[in-house]
Each structure stands twice: as structure tokens, then as C-alpha cells.
Design a protein around this motif. Sequence first.
Motif, PDB file in Angstrom:
ATOM      1  N   GLY A 185       0.791  -1.224   0.000  1.00  0.00           N
ATOM      2  CA  GLY A 185       0.000   0.000   0.000  1.00  0.00           C
ATOM      3  C   GLY A 185       0.821   1.270   0.000  1.00  0.00           C
ATOM      4  N   ILE A 186       2.093   1.173  -0.333  1.00  0.00           N
ATOM      5  CA  ILE A 186       2.980   2.327  -0.351  1.00  0.00           C
ATOM      6  C   ILE A 186       2.913   2.987  -1.729  1.00  0.00           C
ATOM      7  CG2 ILE A 186       5.403   3.053  -0.212  1.00  0.00           C
ATOM      8  CD1 ILE A 186       5.773   0.726   1.828  1.00  0.00           C
ATOM      9  N   THR A 187       2.801   4.297  -1.740  1.00  0.00           N
ATOM     10  CA  THR A 187       2.784   5.060  -2.985  1.00  0.00           C
ATOM     11  C   THR A 187       4.213   5.220  -3.490  1.00  0.00           C
ATOM     12  OG1 THR A 187       0.837   6.281  -2.251  1.00  0.00           O
ATOM     13  CG2 THR A 187       2.136   7.260  -4.035  1.00  0.00           C
ATOM     14  N   VAL A 188       4.439   4.855  -4.750  1.00  0.00           N
ATOM     15  CA  VAL A 188       5.783   4.892  -5.320  1.00  0.00           C
ATOM     16  C   VAL A 188       5.815   5.840  -6.509  1.00  0.00           C
ATOM     17  CG1 VAL A 188       7.640   3.541  -6.366  1.00  0.00           C
ATOM     18  CG2 VAL A 188       6.186   2.495  -4.612  1.00  0.00           C
ATOM     19  N   THR A 189       6.789   6.752  -6.501  1.00  0.00           N
ATOM     20  CA  THR A 189       7.061   7.598  -7.655  1.00  0.00           C
ATOM     21  C   THR A 189       8.285   7.015  -8.345  1.00  0.00           C
ATOM     22  OG1 THR A 189       6.223   9.547  -6.498  1.00  0.00           O
ATOM     23  CG2 THR A 189       7.582   9.930  -8.447  1.00  0.00           C
ATOM     24  N   ASN A 190       8.119   6.614  -9.593  1.00  0.00           N
ATOM     25  CA  ASN A 190       9.183   5.964 -10.343  1.00  0.00           C
ATOM     26  C   ASN A 190       9.903   6.972 -11.234  1.00  0.00           C
ATOM     27  OD1 ASN A 190      10.816   4.344 -11.927  1.00  0.00           O
ATOM     28  ND2 ASN A 190       9.141   3.464 -13.081  1.00  0.00           N
ATOM     29  N   TYR A 191      11.165   7.236 -10.903  1.00  0.00           N
ATOM     30  CA  TYR A 191      11.993   8.105 -11.728  1.00  0.00           C
ATOM     31  C   TYR A 191      13.006   7.303 -12.546  1.00  0.00           C
ATOM     32  CZ  TYR A 191      10.272  12.099  -9.070  1.00  0.00           C
ATOM     33  OH  TYR A 191       9.478  13.060  -8.491  1.00  0.00           O
ATOM     34  N   GLY A 192      12.986   5.989 -12.398  1.00  0.00           N
ATOM     35  CA  GLY A 192      13.994   5.160 -13.048  1.00  0.00           C
ATOM     36  C   GLY A 192      13.663   4.805 -14.472  1.00  0.00           C
ATOM     37  N   THR A 193      14.699   4.339 -15.151  1.00  0.00           N
ATOM     38  CA  THR A 193      14.495   3.829 -16.495  1.00  0.00           C
ATOM     39  C   THR A 193      13.774   2.488 -16.410  1.00  0.00           C
ATOM     40  OG1 THR A 193      15.558   3.268 -18.582  1.00  0.00           O
ATOM     41  CG2 THR A 193      16.758   2.673 -16.597  1.00  0.00           C
ATOM     42  N   ASN A 194      13.054   2.154 -17.450  1.00  0.00           N
ATOM     43  CA  ASN A 194      12.319   0.890 -17.475  1.00  0.00           C
ATOM     44  C   ASN A 194      12.914  -0.095 -18.474  1.00  0.00           C
ATOM     45  OD1 ASN A 194      10.279   1.533 -15.522  1.00  0.00           O
ATOM     46  ND2 ASN A 194       9.442   2.943 -17.028  1.00  0.00           N
ATOM     47  N   THR A 195      14.115   0.219 -18.970  1.00  0.00           N
ATOM     48  CA  THR A 195      14.757  -0.659 -19.947  1.00  0.00           C
ATOM     49  C   THR A 195      16.180  -0.986 -19.505  1.00  0.00           C
ATOM     50  OG1 THR A 195      15.804   1.040 -21.313  1.00  0.00           O
ATOM     51  CG2 THR A 195      13.475   0.571 -21.763  1.00  0.00           C
ATOM     52  N   SER A 196      16.819  -1.868 -20.236  1.00  0.00           N
ATOM     53  CA  SER A 196      18.218  -2.208 -19.963  1.00  0.00           C
ATOM     54  C   SER A 196      19.171  -1.440 -20.875  1.00  0.00           C
ATOM     55  CB  SER A 196      18.438  -3.719 -20.115  1.00  0.00           C
ATOM     56  OG  SER A 196      18.093  -4.122 -21.419  1.00  0.00           O
ATOM     57  N   ASP A 197      18.630  -0.473 -21.626  1.00  0.00           N
ATOM     58  CA  ASP A 197      19.473   0.378 -22.468  1.00  0.00           C
ATOM     59  C   ASP A 197      20.327   1.283 -21.576  1.00  0.00           C
ATOM     60  OD1 ASP A 197      18.194  -0.735 -24.648  1.00  0.00           O
ATOM     61  OD2 ASP A 197      16.774   0.938 -24.866  1.00  0.00           O
ATOM     62  N   SER A 198      21.582   1.433 -21.922  1.00  0.00           N
ATOM     63  CA  SER A 198      22.509   2.216 -21.122  1.00  0.00           C
ATOM     64  C   SER A 198      22.025   3.658 -20.950  1.00  0.00           C
ATOM     65  CB  SER A 198      23.894   2.216 -21.774  1.00  0.00           C
ATOM     66  OG  SER A 198      24.810   2.925 -20.969  1.00  0.00           O
ATOM     67  N   VAL A 199      22.037   4.128 -19.701  1.00  0.00           N
ATOM     68  CA  VAL A 199      21.637   5.495 -19.353  1.00  0.00           C
ATOM     69  C   VAL A 199      22.619   6.050 -18.322  1.00  0.00           C
ATOM     70  CG1 VAL A 199      19.178   5.110 -19.815  1.00  0.00           C
ATOM     71  CG2 VAL A 199      20.084   4.698 -17.524  1.00  0.00           C
ATOM     72  N   ASP A 200      22.509   7.326 -18.034  1.00  0.00           N
ATOM     73  CA  ASP A 200      23.356   7.981 -17.034  1.00  0.00           C
ATOM     74  C   ASP A 200      22.603   8.052 -15.705  1.00  0.00           C
ATOM     75  OD1 ASP A 200      25.205   8.366 -19.070  1.00  0.00           O
ATOM     76  OD2 ASP A 200      24.445  10.370 -19.541  1.00  0.00           O
ATOM     77  N   TYR A 201      23.119   7.357 -14.683  1.00  0.00           N
ATOM     78  CA  TYR A 201      22.420   7.260 -13.399  1.00  0.00           C
ATOM     79  C   TYR A 201      22.070   8.601 -12.762  1.00  0.00           C
ATOM     80  CZ  TYR A 201      27.203   7.634 -11.666  1.00  0.00           C
ATOM     81  OH  TYR A 201      28.487   8.044 -11.446  1.00  0.00           O
ATOM     82  N   PRO A 202      22.868   9.675 -12.873  1.00  0.00           N
ATOM     83  CA  PRO A 202      22.467  10.927 -12.229  1.00  0.00           C
ATOM     84  C   PRO A 202      21.115  11.448 -12.711  1.00  0.00           C
ATOM     85  CG  PRO A 202      24.785  11.026 -12.788  1.00  0.00           C
ATOM     86  CD  PRO A 202      24.226   9.800 -13.464  1.00  0.00           C
ATOM     87  N   ASP A 203      20.781  11.170 -13.976  1.00  0.00           N
ATOM     88  CA  ASP A 203      19.506  11.642 -14.510  1.00  0.00           C
ATOM     89  C   ASP A 203      18.313  11.026 -13.784  1.00  0.00           C
ATOM     90  OD1 ASP A 203      20.988  13.063 -16.371  1.00  0.00           O
ATOM     91  OD2 ASP A 203      20.754  11.547 -17.949  1.00  0.00           O
ATOM     92  N   PHE A 204      18.512   9.884 -13.145  1.00  0.00           N
ATOM     93  CA  PHE A 204      17.434   9.175 -12.478  1.00  0.00           C
ATOM     94  C   PHE A 204      17.537   9.241 -10.956  1.00  0.00           C
ATOM     95  CE2 PHE A 204      18.232   7.386 -16.638  1.00  0.00           C
ATOM     96  CZ  PHE A 204      16.988   7.468 -17.212  1.00  0.00           C
ATOM     97  N   VAL A 205      18.701   9.665 -10.463  1.00  0.00           N
ATOM     98  CA  VAL A 205      18.921   9.760  -9.021  1.00  0.00           C
ATOM     99  C   VAL A 205      18.594  11.159  -8.497  1.00  0.00           C
ATOM    100  CG1 VAL A 205      20.688   9.659  -7.210  1.00  0.00           C
ATOM    101  CG2 VAL A 205      20.591   7.876  -8.979  1.00  0.00           C
ATOM    102  N   HIS A 206      18.983  12.199  -9.228  1.00  0.00           N
ATOM    103  CA  HIS A 206      18.707  13.562  -8.758  1.00  0.00           C
ATOM    104  C   HIS A 206      17.217  13.799  -8.470  1.00  0.00           C
ATOM    105  CE1 HIS A 206      22.610  15.408  -8.613  1.00  0.00           C
ATOM    106  NE2 HIS A 206      22.885  15.126  -9.876  1.00  0.00           N
ATOM    107  N   PRO A 207      16.295  13.339  -9.312  1.00  0.00           N
ATOM    108  CA  PRO A 207      14.872  13.564  -8.984  1.00  0.00           C
ATOM    109  C   PRO A 207      14.441  12.882  -7.678  1.00  0.00           C
ATOM    110  CG  PRO A 207      15.101  12.985 -11.296  1.00  0.00           C
ATOM    111  CD  PRO A 207      16.444  12.758 -10.659  1.00  0.00           C
ATOM    112  N   VAL A 208      14.998  11.708  -7.398  1.00  0.00           N
ATOM    113  CA  VAL A 208      14.686  11.019  -6.138  1.00  0.00           C
ATOM    114  C   VAL A 208      15.199  11.849  -4.964  1.00  0.00           C
ATOM    115  CG1 VAL A 208      15.129   8.970  -4.721  1.00  0.00           C
ATOM    116  CG2 VAL A 208      14.712   8.722  -7.184  1.00  0.00           C
TER     117      VAL A 208
END
Length: 144
Positions: A26-49
Motif C-alpha cells: 500500500g505504499i505510494t511509489v514515484t518511479n523516476y527510473g528507467t524501465n529498460t536495460s538500455d545504457s543510461v546515465d544514473y544521475p539523470d534518475f537519481v537527482h529527482p529522487v
Amino acid sequence: MKIAIGNDHAGTDYKKVIVAYLEAKGITVTNYGTNTSDSVDYPDFVHPVAQDVEDGNVDFGIIICGSGNGANMTANKHQKVRSALCWTKEIVALARQHNNANILSIPARFTAQQQAIEMVETFLITDFEGGRHERRVDKIAISC
């Protein structure tokens, strides 16, 4: 409870399992992560968290990358963030009890998915002890 989650390509499968676990509770989750295995830059997904944690929009954050290090370093650039890189539930418990960690950084390449779930569970049920630890935690942020 509200949790923000972010991940790079190494943490996509872990994120999916963790989000399912959290939503089942029952926890509300905001997903800022990528949903694929394609290479991405982690800061783009960590800073929003980290920003959500810093702004008080969520109670906690969870970040996942291959080693957990890059994500952890990125999150800890935010003044009100105390991100802890953990690989066992015992380290998670200490990070909450003694450091009042508000973000859990998980190293996907060095933990099993079930282990990650156990760490998330420990993170959520463990309280900050305060007391002598409060004085130390208060000294972490740099005042500008």
C-alpha cells in the motif's frame, strides 16, 4: 507512506521487484527510473529522487545502480539527503538507527533480488535512535 525510486539500466529488474513489493504493502511509489536495460546515465534518475526527499515530497528514496556507488554519491550531493550504500540488511539497520538514512542505495550487481527486498523491508521498519546519534547527524550537512 510515499517513496521515490530511481535506477539506471543495471537496476531495472530490481526496481520492478521492489516497486511490486512496495505497492503490495500500500505504499505510494514515484518511479523516476528507467524501465529498460538500455545504457543510461544514473544521475539523470537519481537527482529527482534526492530532490523529492530533500523537498519533503516523499518519506524515503531508493536508488539502484550496478555498484550503488555512483547513485549514492549523486544523491549525497543534496544537502538534506543521507543516502546509505548497503549490501546487507544489518548495514541497512545501522544506517537507519545511527545515521537516519533517508535514501537506500542498492548495488544491483552485488546483491540478489530477494536480498534487496529484505534490505528495503529493514529500511522501512527501522527507526532512527536519536540520542547521541542526533548530534552527529546534525553535523553532516554543510551550512552555506
